[in-house]
Write an enzyme that holds these catalytic residues in place. Structure first.
Site, PDB file in Angstrom:
ATOM      1  N   LYS A  52       0.861  -1.187   0.000  1.00 17.19           N
ATOM      2  CA  LYS A  52       0.000   0.000   0.000  1.00 17.19           C
ATOM      3  C   LYS A  52       0.893   1.230   0.000  1.00 17.19           C
ATOM      4  O   LYS A  52       1.845   1.323   0.769  1.00 17.19           O
ATOM      5  CB  LYS A  52      -0.918   0.030   1.224  1.00 17.19           C
ATOM      6  CG  LYS A  52      -1.817   1.281   1.265  1.00 17.19           C
ATOM      7  CD  LYS A  52      -2.793   1.271   2.417  1.00 17.19           C
ATOM      8  CE  LYS A  52      -2.136   1.554   3.747  1.00 17.19           C
ATOM      9  NZ  LYS A  52      -3.120   1.781   4.830  1.00 17.19           N
ATOM     10  N   ARG A  96     -10.480  -0.789   6.644  1.00 16.52           N
ATOM     11  CA  ARG A  96      -9.772  -1.791   7.439  1.00 16.52           C
ATOM     12  C   ARG A  96      -9.336  -1.209   8.780  1.00 16.52           C
ATOM     13  O   ARG A  96      -9.264  -1.923   9.776  1.00 16.52           O
ATOM     14  CB  ARG A  96      -8.611  -2.393   6.657  1.00 16.52           C
ATOM     15  CG  ARG A  96      -7.403  -1.507   6.391  1.00 16.52           C
ATOM     16  CD  ARG A  96      -6.424  -1.472   7.549  1.00 16.52           C
ATOM     17  NE  ARG A  96      -5.107  -1.005   7.144  1.00 16.52           N
ATOM     18  CZ  ARG A  96      -4.272  -0.376   7.948  1.00 16.52           C
ATOM     19  NH1 ARG A  96      -4.621  -0.069   9.185  1.00 16.52           N
ATOM     20  NH2 ARG A  96      -3.081  -0.008   7.509  1.00 16.52           N
TER      21      ARG A  96
END
Length: 316
Positions: A52, A96
């Site tokens: 990410k 998340r």
């Protein structure tokens, strides 16, 4: 996310330290921002690896009408290591992180927790509220505060369409924390907000931002729990990390990492009077796991766009 923490507790992962690109020192992040690089591999049913790449520009919402955080996720095939998917990481990251706190509340909040206090009315506390509502069925009331009362009211107007609970704006962080069974700070503050006198017995404090509480909030907690202690020490911007660096926190006082509790290696909340403190740094394996689930669903539903990196490799 609970499965991710279980795999973390079983050490079925690879998690290099996140790399931070910033324009100044640690303090500059609250004004100039930074970009995090978060690679990882998660085993188990996910069997996924990737990275990410996510930025945080605190002034974006106010100066440019843009999100504070924006990112992408790249997934790689775990055998060939070729990139197999590129997708937006902004919503994945927000969701998340909220889900992370949902797992925390499931294991560490009082079973009859009724009141949730939120400090900060940004995107992050929206997903925090969604997750806590999902994982704490006894929840009855929500309090929210922000330095900007208009922003706080906008939060209420939006979330009351999704969450069928009373949500009220309170005037300050003190009001948000006192009387809350669970309280969450998700801000970009430069100075600590939460004071130890506000924190009541039986409460669960979920610390999402950086340096958001005074040292004694942590010192007076009965249990101190984190997601990944090595990552927190490496990142260095959270209150507990600053305490450790200044030799004001002995890591032997750390009760557990969340994965140890999820897997049953250690007990979670053991009585209704414990003050429990949780802090997370965020782990790339969380984003990779969620991205893998989304990728597999996209393949099944024939969603997305196929891109060719090459018709024939130039060299082999």
């Amino acid at each position: 996310m609970e499965k991710v923490f279980a795999l973390h507790g079983k050490e079925d992962y690879v998690l290099p330290h996140k790399t931070v690109l910033r324009w100044g020192d640690l303090d500059s992040e609250s004004t100039l921002g930074r970009i995090n690089s978060m690679p990882g591999h998660i085993g188990g049913e996910f069997g996924a690896c990737g990275i990410k790449w996510i930025s945080s520009a605190p002034n974006n919402p106010f100066k440019h009408n843009l999100p504070r955080a924006t990112g992408i996720v790249i997934l790689n095939d775990p055998e060939t290591l070729l990139p197999i998917a590129i997708m937006d990481g902004t919503l994945i990251s927000a969701m998340r992180t909220g889900a992370n706190s949902g797992v925390v509340a499931k294991h560490l909040a009082k079973k009859d927790a009724k009141v949730l206090g939120l400090v900060g009315a940004g995107v992050q506390n929206r997903t925090q509220l969604l997750a806590i509502y999902h994982s704490v069925p006894s929840l009855e009331r929500v309090k929210i505060t922000d330095l900007d009362p208009v922003r706080a009211q906008s939060f209420v107007d939006q979330m009351k369409e999704i969450i069928p609970l009373p949500i009220e704006v309170v005037k300050n962080a003190d009001d948000a924390v006192r009387g809350s069974d669970i309280f969450i700070t998700a801000t970009v503050t430069k100075k600590p907000i939460v004071q130890p006198e506000w924190v009541e017995n039986g409460s669960l404090y979920i610390h999402v931002g950086s340096h958001e509480c005074e040292f004694d909030v942590i010192h007076r907690s009965n249990k101190i729990i984190v997601d990944d202690w090595e990552e927190l020490k490496h990142r260095g911007v959270e209150t507990i990390s600053i305490m450790y660096k200044n030799q004001e926190f002995d890591e032997t006082n750390l009760y557990a990492e969340l994965g140890e509790i999820v897997t049953g290696k250690k007990a979670g909340r053991e009585n209704d009077s414990e003050k429990i403190y949780f802090n997370s740094c965020g782990m790339g394996i969380q984003d990779i796991a969620m991205a893998k689930v989304i990728y597999e669903k996209a393949l099944k539903d024939n969603r997305g766009e196929w891109l060719s990196l090459w018709e024939q490799p130039a060299f082999m």
